[in-house]
Motif scaffolding. Structure first.
Motif, mmCIF file in Angstrom:
data_model
loop_
_atom_site.group_PDB
_atom_site.id
_atom_site.type_symbol
_atom_site.label_atom_id
_atom_site.label_comp_id
_atom_site.label_asym_id
_atom_site.label_seq_id
_atom_site.Cartn_x
_atom_site.Cartn_y
_atom_site.Cartn_z
ATOM 1 N N PHE A 19 0.850 -1.179 0.000
ATOM 2 C CA PHE A 19 0.000 0.000 0.000
ATOM 3 C C PHE A 19 0.890 1.235 0.000
ATOM 4 O O PHE A 19 1.944 1.240 0.611
ATOM 5 C CB PHE A 19 -0.882 0.061 1.261
ATOM 6 C CG PHE A 19 -1.728 -1.150 1.488
ATOM 7 C CD1 PHE A 19 -2.752 -1.479 0.626
ATOM 8 C CD2 PHE A 19 -1.509 -1.966 2.593
ATOM 9 C CE1 PHE A 19 -3.541 -2.598 0.854
ATOM 10 C CE2 PHE A 19 -2.295 -3.076 2.834
ATOM 11 C CZ PHE A 19 -3.320 -3.392 1.952
ATOM 12 N N ASP A 20 0.428 2.281 -0.662
ATOM 13 C CA ASP A 20 1.087 3.582 -0.557
ATOM 14 C C ASP A 20 0.434 4.324 0.595
ATOM 15 O O ASP A 20 -0.777 4.561 0.580
ATOM 16 C CB ASP A 20 0.944 4.379 -1.848
ATOM 17 C CG ASP A 20 1.792 3.817 -2.971
ATOM 18 O OD1 ASP A 20 2.818 3.177 -2.678
ATOM 19 O OD2 ASP A 20 1.428 4.009 -4.152
ATOM 20 N N GLU A 28 -3.043 2.631 13.131
ATOM 21 C CA GLU A 28 -4.454 2.252 13.107
ATOM 22 C C GLU A 28 -5.050 2.443 11.716
ATOM 23 O O GLU A 28 -5.960 1.712 11.328
ATOM 24 C CB GLU A 28 -5.249 3.019 14.158
ATOM 25 C CG GLU A 28 -5.331 4.505 13.937
ATOM 26 C CD GLU A 28 -5.950 5.257 15.107
ATOM 27 O OE1 GLU A 28 -6.292 4.645 16.126
ATOM 28 O OE2 GLU A 28 -6.079 6.479 14.995
ATOM 29 N N THR A 29 -4.521 3.386 10.924
ATOM 30 C CA THR A 29 -4.957 3.571 9.542
ATOM 31 C C THR A 29 -4.563 2.363 8.708
ATOM 32 O O THR A 29 -5.323 1.915 7.852
ATOM 33 C CB THR A 29 -4.339 4.859 8.950
ATOM 34 O OG1 THR A 29 -4.645 5.953 9.806
ATOM 35 C CG2 THR A 29 -4.850 5.133 7.560
ATOM 36 N N LEU A 30 -3.368 1.820 8.960
ATOM 37 C CA LEU A 30 -2.943 0.588 8.283
ATOM 38 C C LEU A 30 -3.877 -0.570 8.626
ATOM 39 O O LEU A 30 -4.245 -1.362 7.763
ATOM 40 C CB LEU A 30 -1.522 0.213 8.679
ATOM 41 C CG LEU A 30 -0.392 1.042 8.119
ATOM 42 C CD1 LEU A 30 0.927 0.605 8.744
ATOM 43 C CD2 LEU A 30 -0.328 0.920 6.626
ATOM 44 N N LEU A 50 -13.092 -9.280 12.382
ATOM 45 C CA LEU A 50 -14.468 -8.803 12.415
ATOM 46 C C LEU A 50 -14.537 -7.287 12.482
ATOM 47 O O LEU A 50 -15.588 -6.702 12.250
ATOM 48 C CB LEU A 50 -15.207 -9.423 13.598
ATOM 49 C CG LEU A 50 -15.260 -10.953 13.596
ATOM 50 C CD1 LEU A 50 -15.935 -11.462 14.856
ATOM 51 C CD2 LEU A 50 -15.950 -11.467 12.350
ATOM 52 N N SER A 51 -13.411 -6.649 12.822
ATOM 53 C CA SER A 51 -13.342 -5.191 12.883
ATOM 54 C C SER A 51 -11.870 -4.780 12.754
ATOM 55 O O SER A 51 -10.979 -5.609 12.954
ATOM 56 C CB SER A 51 -13.914 -4.672 14.207
ATOM 57 O OG SER A 51 -13.052 -5.004 15.267
ATOM 58 N N PRO A 52 -11.609 -3.502 12.432
ATOM 59 C CA PRO A 52 -10.216 -3.052 12.342
ATOM 60 C C PRO A 52 -9.458 -3.174 13.666
ATOM 61 O O PRO A 52 -8.243 -3.320 13.668
ATOM 62 C CB PRO A 52 -10.335 -1.583 11.937
ATOM 63 C CG PRO A 52 -11.674 -1.444 11.319
ATOM 64 C CD PRO A 52 -12.541 -2.466 11.986
ATOM 65 N N GLU A 53 -10.171 -3.139 14.784
ATOM 66 C CA GLU A 53 -9.514 -3.256 16.094
ATOM 67 C C GLU A 53 -8.885 -4.627 16.301
ATOM 68 O O GLU A 53 -8.022 -4.793 17.153
ATOM 69 C CB GLU A 53 -10.511 -2.977 17.226
ATOM 70 C CG GLU A 53 -10.954 -1.533 17.304
ATOM 71 C CD GLU A 53 -12.026 -1.166 16.272
ATOM 72 O OE1 GLU A 53 -12.820 -2.054 15.871
ATOM 73 O OE2 GLU A 53 -12.048 -0.006 15.850
ATOM 74 N N GLU A 54 -9.321 -5.640 15.541
ATOM 75 C CA GLU A 54 -8.768 -6.987 15.677
ATOM 76 C C GLU A 54 -7.490 -7.183 14.871
ATOM 77 O O GLU A 54 -6.848 -8.209 14.975
ATOM 78 C CB GLU A 54 -9.806 -8.026 15.246
ATOM 79 C CG GLU A 54 -10.953 -8.157 16.202
ATOM 80 C CD GLU A 54 -11.879 -9.305 15.845
ATOM 81 O OE1 GLU A 54 -11.576 -10.076 14.911
ATOM 82 O OE2 GLU A 54 -12.908 -9.434 16.504
ATOM 83 N N VAL A 55 -7.125 -6.207 14.045
ATOM 84 C CA VAL A 55 -5.932 -6.311 13.209
ATOM 85 C C VAL A 55 -4.749 -5.717 13.966
ATOM 86 O O VAL A 55 -4.793 -4.581 14.409
ATOM 87 C CB VAL A 55 -6.139 -5.568 11.867
ATOM 88 C CG1 VAL A 55 -4.871 -5.625 11.032
ATOM 89 C CG2 VAL A 55 -7.308 -6.158 11.101
ATOM 90 N N GLY A 56 -3.710 -6.516 14.133
ATOM 91 C CA GLY A 56 -2.501 -6.051 14.812
ATOM 92 C C GLY A 56 -1.315 -6.080 13.872
ATOM 93 O O GLY A 56 -1.143 -7.029 13.110
ATOM 94 N N CYS A 57 -0.497 -5.040 13.901
ATOM 95 C CA CYS A 57 0.707 -4.956 13.076
ATOM 96 C C CYS A 57 1.927 -5.202 13.958
ATOM 97 O O CYS A 57 2.030 -4.651 15.047
ATOM 98 C CB CYS A 57 0.809 -3.586 12.414
ATOM 99 S SG CYS A 57 -0.522 -3.242 11.259
ATOM 100 N N ILE A 58 2.845 -6.020 13.459
ATOM 101 C CA ILE A 58 4.039 -6.398 14.216
ATOM 102 C C ILE A 58 5.274 -6.113 13.378
ATOM 103 O O ILE A 58 5.304 -6.442 12.191
ATOM 104 C CB ILE A 58 4.003 -7.899 14.580
ATOM 105 C CG1 ILE A 58 2.764 -8.217 15.400
ATOM 106 C CG2 ILE A 58 5.276 -8.305 15.317
ATOM 107 C CD1 ILE A 58 2.566 -9.700 15.647
#
Length: 139
Positions: A19-20, A28-30, A50-58
């Motif tokens: 992504f650019d 959180e935008t990612l 199920l929601s963006p809150e469940e996505v974690g970046c490492i």
């Protein structure tokens, strides 16, 4: 003026992106972009968030805070490139789907002290879990 960074999100079942993303964007935008772009078919569709809150970046084993901006992540973990090379750099972050956090329960001080101890019973160690029930580890 914000710089545009390329970000690839790597999941155990496949990749999202690259992504650019503007350098001023937050992690959180990612996560929101990953949620929107999550595949509806294939191996990644087996356990979607199920929601963006469940996505974690490492990055390098560290779970990133949603409030961090992309530029600070770049400088800390991906810096050290010559200025003319920077446009070719793709930041690869691992992405995980985390279950939602259960609502926190307020415990009394007495109860939390008692619950933190392990006990020996008949050759097995028991340890109270966060719900107050006990689990048994047989050794």
């Amino acid at each position: 003026m914000p710089v545009v960074r390329k970000v690839r999100l790597r999941h155990v079942c496949g990749d999202l992106g690259p992504f650019d993303v503007e350098s001023t964007a937050r992690v959180e935008t990612l996560a929101e972009q990953a949620y929107k772009e999550w595949p509806k078919e294939g191996p990644m569709a087996v356990d979607p968030p199920l929601s963006p809150e469940e996505v974690g970046c490492i990055v390098q084993g560290k779970i990133l805070s949603g409030s961090q901006d992309v530029e600070s992540v770049y400088e800390r973990y991906f810096g050290g490139y010559e200025e003319e090379q920077e446009e070719d750099v793709v930041m690869t972050m691992h992405v995980v789907v985390r279950p939602p956090k259960p609502p926190s329960k307020h415990r009394s001080k007495k109860k939390s002290q008692r619950g933190s101890r392990s006990r020996q019973q008949g050759g097995a160690t028991t340890s109270p879990s966060s719900s107050g029930s006990q689990c048994c580890v047989v050794m």
